[in-house]
Scaffold this motif. Sequence first.
Motif, PDB file in Angstrom:
ATOM      1  N   LEU A 102      85.237  68.818   5.337  1.00 39.83           N
ATOM      2  CA  LEU A 102      84.791  69.818   6.309  1.00 39.83           C
ATOM      3  C   LEU A 102      85.344  69.500   7.697  1.00 39.83           C
ATOM      4  CD1 LEU A 102      83.147  72.268   7.156  1.00 39.83           C
ATOM      5  CD2 LEU A 102      81.120  70.788   7.220  1.00 39.83           C
ATOM      6  N   TYR A 103      85.276  68.238   8.083  1.00 40.03           N
ATOM      7  CA  TYR A 103      85.812  67.794   9.369  1.00 40.03           C
ATOM      8  C   TYR A 103      87.306  68.112   9.472  1.00 40.03           C
ATOM      9  CZ  TYR A 103      87.635  64.455  12.808  1.00 40.03           C
ATOM     10  OH  TYR A 103      88.299  63.872  13.857  1.00 40.03           O
ATOM     11  N   ALA A 104      88.055  67.774   8.443  1.00 36.54           N
ATOM     12  CA  ALA A 104      89.500  68.025   8.446  1.00 36.54           C
ATOM     13  C   ALA A 104      89.776  69.525   8.526  1.00 36.54           C
ATOM     14  CB  ALA A 104      90.145  67.419   7.202  1.00 36.54           C
ATOM     15  N   TYR A 105      89.004  70.314   7.795  1.00 39.58           N
ATOM     16  CA  TYR A 105      89.159  71.766   7.829  1.00 39.58           C
ATOM     17  C   TYR A 105      88.944  72.286   9.247  1.00 39.58           C
ATOM     18  CZ  TYR A 105      88.321  76.703   6.705  1.00 39.58           C
ATOM     19  OH  TYR A 105      88.373  78.070   6.666  1.00 39.58           O
ATOM     20  N   LEU A 106      87.860  71.854   9.872  1.00 41.06           N
ATOM     21  CA  LEU A 106      87.557  72.312  11.226  1.00 41.06           C
ATOM     22  C   LEU A 106      88.621  71.858  12.225  1.00 41.06           C
ATOM     23  CD1 LEU A 106      83.690  71.769  11.254  1.00 41.06           C
ATOM     24  CD2 LEU A 106      84.926  73.950  11.043  1.00 41.06           C
ATOM     25  N   CYS A 107      89.184  70.681  12.012  1.00 40.45           N
ATOM     26  CA  CYS A 107      90.225  70.174  12.911  1.00 40.45           C
ATOM     27  C   CYS A 107      91.478  71.036  12.881  1.00 40.45           C
ATOM     28  CB  CYS A 107      90.584  68.739  12.558  1.00 40.45           C
ATOM     29  SG  CYS A 107      89.342  67.534  13.072  1.00 40.45           S
ATOM     30  N   THR A 108      91.718  71.743  11.792  1.00 40.90           N
ATOM     31  CA  THR A 108      92.909  72.588  11.726  1.00 40.90           C
ATOM     32  C   THR A 108      92.830  73.759  12.687  1.00 40.90           C
ATOM     33  OG1 THR A 108      92.134  74.011   9.924  1.00 40.90           O
ATOM     34  CG2 THR A 108      93.327  71.986   9.311  1.00 40.90           C
ATOM     35  N   TYR A 109      91.643  74.030  13.214  1.00 39.97           N
ATOM     36  CA  TYR A 109      91.478  75.132  14.168  1.00 39.97           C
ATOM     37  C   TYR A 109      91.637  74.676  15.609  1.00 39.97           C
ATOM     38  CZ  TYR A 109      90.315  78.299  10.474  1.00 39.97           C
ATOM     39  OH  TYR A 109      90.408  79.092   9.363  1.00 39.97           O
ATOM     40  N   GLY A 110      91.720  73.375  15.851  1.00 43.97           N
ATOM     41  CA  GLY A 110      91.935  72.871  17.202  1.00 43.97           C
ATOM     42  C   GLY A 110      90.905  73.403  18.174  1.00 43.97           C
ATOM     43  N   ASN A 111      91.372  73.974  19.262  1.00 41.11           N
ATOM     44  CA  ASN A 111      90.483  74.534  20.285  1.00 41.11           C
ATOM     45  C   ASN A 111      90.199  76.013  20.069  1.00 41.11           C
ATOM     46  OD1 ASN A 111      90.309  72.080  21.598  1.00 41.11           O
ATOM     47  ND2 ASN A 111      92.114  72.492  22.838  1.00 41.11           N
ATOM     48  N   ALA A 112      90.685  76.566  18.976  1.00 36.86           N
ATOM     49  CA  ALA A 112      90.459  77.985  18.685  1.00 36.86           C
ATOM     50  C   ALA A 112      89.043  78.180  18.149  1.00 36.86           C
ATOM     51  CB  ALA A 112      91.477  78.465  17.655  1.00 36.86           C
ATOM     52  N   ALA A 113      88.621  79.406  18.104  1.00 38.93           N
ATOM     53  CA  ALA A 113      87.305  79.720  17.551  1.00 38.93           C
ATOM     54  C   ALA A 113      87.299  79.422  16.054  1.00 38.93           C
ATOM     55  CB  ALA A 113      86.971  81.183  17.792  1.00 38.93           C
ATOM     56  N   TYR A 114      86.205  78.871  15.568  1.00 40.02           N
ATOM     57  CA  TYR A 114      86.073  78.566  14.142  1.00 40.02           C
ATOM     58  C   TYR A 114      85.758  79.837  13.371  1.00 40.02           C
ATOM     59  CZ  TYR A 114      85.668  73.745  15.730  1.00 40.02           C
ATOM     60  OH  TYR A 114      85.898  72.538  16.323  1.00 40.02           O
ATOM     61  N   PRO A 115      86.156  79.882  12.106  1.00 39.15           N
ATOM     62  CA  PRO A 115      85.802  81.041  11.285  1.00 39.15           C
ATOM     63  C   PRO A 115      84.307  81.028  10.954  1.00 39.15           C
ATOM     64  CG  PRO A 115      86.919  79.401   9.960  1.00 39.15           C
ATOM     65  CD  PRO A 115      86.954  78.918  11.384  1.00 39.15           C
ATOM     66  N   LYS A 116      83.838  82.113  10.412  1.00 35.76           N
ATOM     67  CA  LYS A 116      82.435  82.204  10.013  1.00 35.76           C
ATOM     68  C   LYS A 116      82.146  81.260   8.861  1.00 35.76           C
ATOM     69  CE  LYS A 116      81.690  86.937  11.451  1.00 35.76           C
ATOM     70  NZ  LYS A 116      81.199  88.259  11.067  1.00 35.76           N
ATOM     71  N   ARG A 117      80.882  80.890   8.763  1.00 34.51           N
ATOM     72  CA  ARG A 117      80.437  79.980   7.704  1.00 34.51           C
ATOM     73  C   ARG A 117      80.842  80.493   6.330  1.00 34.51           C
ATOM     74  NH1 ARG A 117      74.171  79.464   6.993  1.00 34.51           N
ATOM     75  NH2 ARG A 117      74.569  81.589   6.340  1.00 34.51           N
ATOM     76  N   GLU A 118      80.745  81.789   6.110  1.00 41.44           N
ATOM     77  CA  GLU A 118      81.067  82.355   4.799  1.00 41.44           C
ATOM     78  C   GLU A 118      82.518  82.084   4.412  1.00 41.44           C
ATOM     79  OE1 GLU A 118      79.466  84.053   7.276  1.00 41.44           O
ATOM     80  OE2 GLU A 118      77.477  84.053   6.343  1.00 41.44           O
ATOM     81  N   LEU A 119      83.426  82.189   5.368  1.00 41.48           N
ATOM     82  CA  LEU A 119      84.837  81.926   5.084  1.00 41.48           C
ATOM     83  C   LEU A 119      85.066  80.437   4.826  1.00 41.48           C
ATOM     84  CD1 LEU A 119      87.761  82.819   4.788  1.00 41.48           C
ATOM     85  CD2 LEU A 119      88.000  82.593   7.267  1.00 41.48           C
ATOM     86  N   ILE A 120      84.440  79.598   5.628  1.00 42.86           N
ATOM     87  CA  ILE A 120      84.579  78.150   5.427  1.00 42.86           C
ATOM     88  C   ILE A 120      84.089  77.780   4.033  1.00 42.86           C
ATOM     89  CG2 ILE A 120      83.816  75.858   6.181  1.00 42.86           C
ATOM     90  CD1 ILE A 120      83.628  77.049   9.044  1.00 42.86           C
ATOM     91  N   CYS A 121      82.918  78.285   3.652  1.00 39.31           N
ATOM     92  CA  CYS A 121      82.361  77.991   2.326  1.00 39.31           C
ATOM     93  C   CYS A 121      83.284  78.477   1.218  1.00 39.31           C
ATOM     94  CB  CYS A 121      80.975  78.620   2.180  1.00 39.31           C
ATOM     95  SG  CYS A 121      79.695  77.833   3.168  1.00 39.31           S
TER      96      CYS A 121
END
Length: 74
Positions: free
Chosen positions: A37-56
């Motif tokens: 999850l951490y690595a996934y979120l890091c791919t977005y850098g300083n951009a807005a994160y996607p919604k929880r549904e997309l991450i899941c």
Amino acid sequence: MTDQLKQFQGTVLEQGYGIVGKSVMKDRNIHGMAKALYAYLCTYGNAAYPKRELICADLNVNKDTYTKYLNQLV
């Protein structure tokens, strides 16, 4: 995304990439799913994160699993 980096076309980096902290990845007290999850979120850098549904959906986990490991990271 029209401003993709041209040198990465046709590679796994074509959609972007991020930088992860080695200390997080080497910490044996952090579960592997939390690291994913951490690595996934890091791919977005300083951009807005996607919604929880997309991450899941992208990580193939349910919202309870997502919440459990997000809480571990927090």
